[in-house]
Design a protein around this motif. Structure first.
Motif, PDB file in Angstrom:
ATOM      1  N   LEU A  59      -6.054  -0.244   5.925  1.00 30.71           N
ATOM      2  CA  LEU A  59      -5.356  -1.518   6.086  1.00 30.71           C
ATOM      3  C   LEU A  59      -4.668  -1.607   7.440  1.00 30.71           C
ATOM      4  CD1 LEU A  59      -4.511  -4.189   4.829  1.00 30.71           C
ATOM      5  CD2 LEU A  59      -2.627  -2.999   3.702  1.00 30.71           C
ATOM      6  N   LEU A  60      -4.068  -0.515   7.896  1.00 28.29           N
ATOM      7  CA  LEU A  60      -3.422  -0.511   9.206  1.00 28.29           C
ATOM      8  C   LEU A  60      -4.437  -0.783  10.317  1.00 28.29           C
ATOM      9  CD1 LEU A  60      -0.977   2.497   8.750  1.00 28.29           C
ATOM     10  CD2 LEU A  60      -0.317   0.102   9.141  1.00 28.29           C
ATOM     11  N   LEU A  61      -5.618  -0.166  10.211  1.00 28.00           N
ATOM     12  CA  LEU A  61      -6.654  -0.382  11.221  1.00 28.00           C
ATOM     13  C   LEU A  61      -7.153  -1.823  11.189  1.00 28.00           C
ATOM     14  CD1 LEU A  61      -8.538   2.978  10.715  1.00 28.00           C
ATOM     15  CD2 LEU A  61      -7.433   2.252  12.838  1.00 28.00           C
ATOM     16  N   ARG A  62      -7.323  -2.371  10.018  1.00 22.41           N
ATOM     17  CA  ARG A  62      -7.805  -3.743   9.913  1.00 22.41           C
ATOM     18  C   ARG A  62      -6.721  -4.738  10.334  1.00 22.41           C
ATOM     19  NH1 ARG A  62     -12.797  -3.663   7.667  1.00 22.41           N
ATOM     20  NH2 ARG A  62     -13.363  -1.678   6.670  1.00 22.41           N
ATOM     21  N   THR A  63      -5.466  -4.402  10.068  1.00 27.91           N
ATOM     22  CA  THR A  63      -4.361  -5.241  10.560  1.00 27.91           C
ATOM     23  C   THR A  63      -4.334  -5.251  12.079  1.00 27.91           C
ATOM     24  OG1 THR A  63      -3.048  -4.812   8.571  1.00 27.91           O
ATOM     25  CG2 THR A  63      -1.840  -5.526  10.527  1.00 27.91           C
TER      26      THR A  63
ATOM     27  N   SER B 158      -4.939   8.766  -8.125  1.00 28.12           N
ATOM     28  CA  SER B 158      -4.534   7.464  -7.579  1.00 28.12           C
ATOM     29  C   SER B 158      -3.975   7.579  -6.165  1.00 28.12           C
ATOM     30  CB  SER B 158      -3.472   6.817  -8.484  1.00 28.12           C
ATOM     31  OG  SER B 158      -3.988   6.567  -9.768  1.00 28.12           O
ATOM     32  N   PHE B 159      -3.375   8.733  -5.857  1.00 31.43           N
ATOM     33  CA  PHE B 159      -2.703   8.880  -4.563  1.00 31.43           C
ATOM     34  C   PHE B 159      -3.682   8.837  -3.401  1.00 31.43           C
ATOM     35  CE2 PHE B 159      -0.914  11.202  -1.001  1.00 31.43           C
ATOM     36  CZ  PHE B 159       0.371  10.679  -0.912  1.00 31.43           C
ATOM     37  N   TRP B 160      -4.785   9.603  -3.498  1.00 35.02           N
ATOM     38  CA  TRP B 160      -5.674   9.707  -2.340  1.00 35.02           C
ATOM     39  C   TRP B 160      -6.391   8.407  -2.012  1.00 35.02           C
ATOM     40  CZ3 TRP B 160      -4.154  13.171   0.667  1.00 35.02           C
ATOM     41  CH2 TRP B 160      -3.551  14.321   0.161  1.00 35.02           C
ATOM     42  N   PRO B 161      -6.861   7.620  -3.006  1.00 38.07           N
ATOM     43  CA  PRO B 161      -7.386   6.298  -2.663  1.00 38.07           C
ATOM     44  C   PRO B 161      -6.327   5.400  -2.029  1.00 38.07           C
ATOM     45  CG  PRO B 161      -8.182   6.960  -4.813  1.00 38.07           C
ATOM     46  CD  PRO B 161      -7.149   7.982  -4.412  1.00 38.07           C
ATOM     47  N   ALA B 162      -5.066   5.514  -2.487  1.00 37.66           N
ATOM     48  CA  ALA B 162      -3.990   4.715  -1.894  1.00 37.66           C
ATOM     49  C   ALA B 162      -3.727   5.144  -0.454  1.00 37.66           C
ATOM     50  CB  ALA B 162      -2.718   4.841  -2.733  1.00 37.66           C
ATOM     51  N   ASP B 163      -3.806   6.450  -0.199  1.00 42.86           N
ATOM     52  CA  ASP B 163      -3.656   6.974   1.164  1.00 42.86           C
ATOM     53  C   ASP B 163      -4.740   6.396   2.070  1.00 42.86           C
ATOM     54  OD1 ASP B 163      -4.050   8.628   3.475  1.00 42.86           O
ATOM     55  OD2 ASP B 163      -2.988  10.260   2.510  1.00 42.86           O
ATOM     56  N   ARG B 164      -5.999   6.487   1.623  1.00 42.37           N
ATOM     57  CA  ARG B 164      -7.105   5.958   2.432  1.00 42.37           C
ATOM     58  C   ARG B 164      -6.958   4.454   2.633  1.00 42.37           C
ATOM     59  NH1 ARG B 164      -9.967   9.488  -0.952  1.00 42.37           N
ATOM     60  NH2 ARG B 164     -10.831   7.768  -2.172  1.00 42.37           N
ATOM     61  N   ALA B 165      -6.526   3.762   1.583  1.00 44.71           N
ATOM     62  CA  ALA B 165      -6.374   2.312   1.673  1.00 44.71           C
ATOM     63  C   ALA B 165      -5.312   1.926   2.706  1.00 44.71           C
ATOM     64  CB  ALA B 165      -6.012   1.730   0.304  1.00 44.71           C
ATOM     65  N   LEU B 166      -4.221   2.695   2.777  1.00 45.17           N
ATOM     66  CA  LEU B 166      -3.174   2.387   3.749  1.00 45.17           C
ATOM     67  C   LEU B 166      -3.687   2.558   5.177  1.00 45.17           C
ATOM     68  CD1 LEU B 166      -0.311   1.690   4.579  1.00 45.17           C
ATOM     69  CD2 LEU B 166       0.318   4.085   4.226  1.00 45.17           C
ATOM     70  N   HIS B 167      -4.365   3.671   5.446  1.00 44.97           N
ATOM     71  CA  HIS B 167      -4.907   3.881   6.786  1.00 44.97           C
ATOM     72  C   HIS B 167      -5.914   2.789   7.139  1.00 44.97           C
ATOM     73  CE1 HIS B 167      -3.385   7.878   8.137  1.00 44.97           C
ATOM     74  NE2 HIS B 167      -3.108   7.998   6.842  1.00 44.97           N
TER      75      HIS B 167
ATOM     76  N   ALA C  17       0.830  -1.209   0.000  1.00 43.97           N
ATOM     77  CA  ALA C  17       0.000   0.000   0.000  1.00 43.97           C
ATOM     78  C   ALA C  17       0.861   1.254   0.000  1.00 43.97           C
ATOM     79  CB  ALA C  17      -0.934  -0.012   1.210  1.00 43.97           C
ATOM     80  N   LEU C  18       1.950   1.241   0.775  1.00 42.26           N
ATOM     81  CA  LEU C  18       2.847   2.391   0.774  1.00 42.26           C
ATOM     82  C   LEU C  18       3.536   2.536  -0.580  1.00 42.26           C
ATOM     83  CD1 LEU C  18       4.153   4.677   2.482  1.00 42.26           C
ATOM     84  CD2 LEU C  18       6.032   3.083   2.937  1.00 42.26           C
ATOM     85  N   GLN C  19       3.884   1.431  -1.198  1.00 37.37           N
ATOM     86  CA  GLN C  19       4.515   1.478  -2.515  1.00 37.37           C
ATOM     87  C   GLN C  19       3.567   2.064  -3.560  1.00 37.37           C
ATOM     88  OE1 GLN C  19       5.625  -2.650  -2.912  1.00 37.37           O
ATOM     89  NE2 GLN C  19       7.664  -2.325  -1.995  1.00 37.37           N
ATOM     90  N   ALA C  20       2.271   1.773  -3.424  1.00 38.18           N
ATOM     91  CA  ALA C  20       1.286   2.359  -4.345  1.00 38.18           C
ATOM     92  C   ALA C  20       1.224   3.870  -4.172  1.00 38.18           C
ATOM     93  CB  ALA C  20      -0.090   1.734  -4.103  1.00 38.18           C
ATOM     94  N   MET C  21       1.304   4.334  -2.924  1.00 33.89           N
ATOM     95  CA  MET C  21       1.351   5.782  -2.676  1.00 33.89           C
ATOM     96  C   MET C  21       2.595   6.392  -3.307  1.00 33.89           C
ATOM     97  SD  MET C  21       0.114   6.219   1.293  1.00 33.89           S
ATOM     98  CE  MET C  21       0.377   8.004   1.235  1.00 33.89           C
TER      99      MET C  21
END
Length: 221
Positions: free
Chosen positions: A142-146, A131-140, A116-120
């Motif tokens: 993913l961290l919460l779900r992890t 593409s950046f902002w969906p990747a940003d939201r996805a990383l946050h 996810a960070l690599q996508a950002m």
């Protein structure tokens, strides 16, 4: 009308309408100071007017929109106080979740966090906001779900829909996509190193920087 779509996994049509409007706000399809027709929204999403109204009422109760009698609805830009409250909630939830993600996430989950960070990073290098902002939201997310916090992830996504009304923060005060990616790097590095304390501190620093920027934008406007 803007381009909106119903999410496939909502529990009810009203929930789906509410999420479609949130997504439209986050994507910039729905903007402040414009009145949108409830009837056109229902037709656009392929639902009857009843669930459309119910979904909008839920958003109005949350302060995201204003329903204008016999006219439609409009999205409400957040105040500086709103932003401080929203980031305060995120500060209470996300830094400890980052610690938990570092300490308890599986190797497979950590691999997904790295991706996810690599996508950002790739989007930042291209200067690709879309593409950046969906990747940003996805990383946050993913961290919460992890961290085992799916309900928290849903809450944070709704809160981010509100602050998204101010527009991409990269356009203000010289903060670039590369700068924002750089704020996430120490979070992910600490998570991958399983250093819970460092992950928590890095997430706190990132959110505090975001708060200071967004409250500055709101005051300036």
């Amino acid at each position: 009308m803007p381009e909106l779509a119903l999410p496939p996994d909502a529990q009810s049509l009203a929930d789906a309408v509410a999420q479609a409007v949130r997504d439209g706000v986050a994507a910039g399809e729905l903007v402040p100071d414009t009145t949108y027709s409830v009837y056109q929204l229902a037709d656009l999403l392929g639902v009857s007017r009843s669930p459309a109204r119910e979904g909008l009422l839920r958003l109005a109760e949350a302060g995201l929109i204003e329903i204008r009698r016999n006219r439609g609805f409009r999205v409400l830009p957040p105040s500086a106080h709103d932003i401080e409250e929203i980031i305060g909630i995120r500060l209470a939830l996300e830094p400890p979740a980052a610690r938990r993600a570092a300490e308890q996430g599986t190797d497979e989950q950590h691999t997904a966090v790295r991706a996810a960070l690599q996508a950002m990073a790739a989007a930042a290098q291209r200067g690709d906001d879309a593409s950046f902002w969906p990747a940003d939201r996805a990383l946050h997310d993913l961290l919460l779900r992890t961290a085992g916090r799916p309900r928290t992830a849903a809450i944070i996504e709704r809160l981010r829909s509100t602050t998204a009304l101010l527009g991409p923060p990269s356009t203000a005060r010289g903060r670039t996509l590369a700068d924002i990616h750089a704020e996430h790097e120490p979070v992910v590095t600490a998570v991958l190193d399983r250093d819970g304390a460092a992950a928590e501190a890095a997430m706190r620093a990132h959110l505090e920087a975001t708060r200071d920027l967004l409250t500055g934008i709101r005051v300036d406007r």
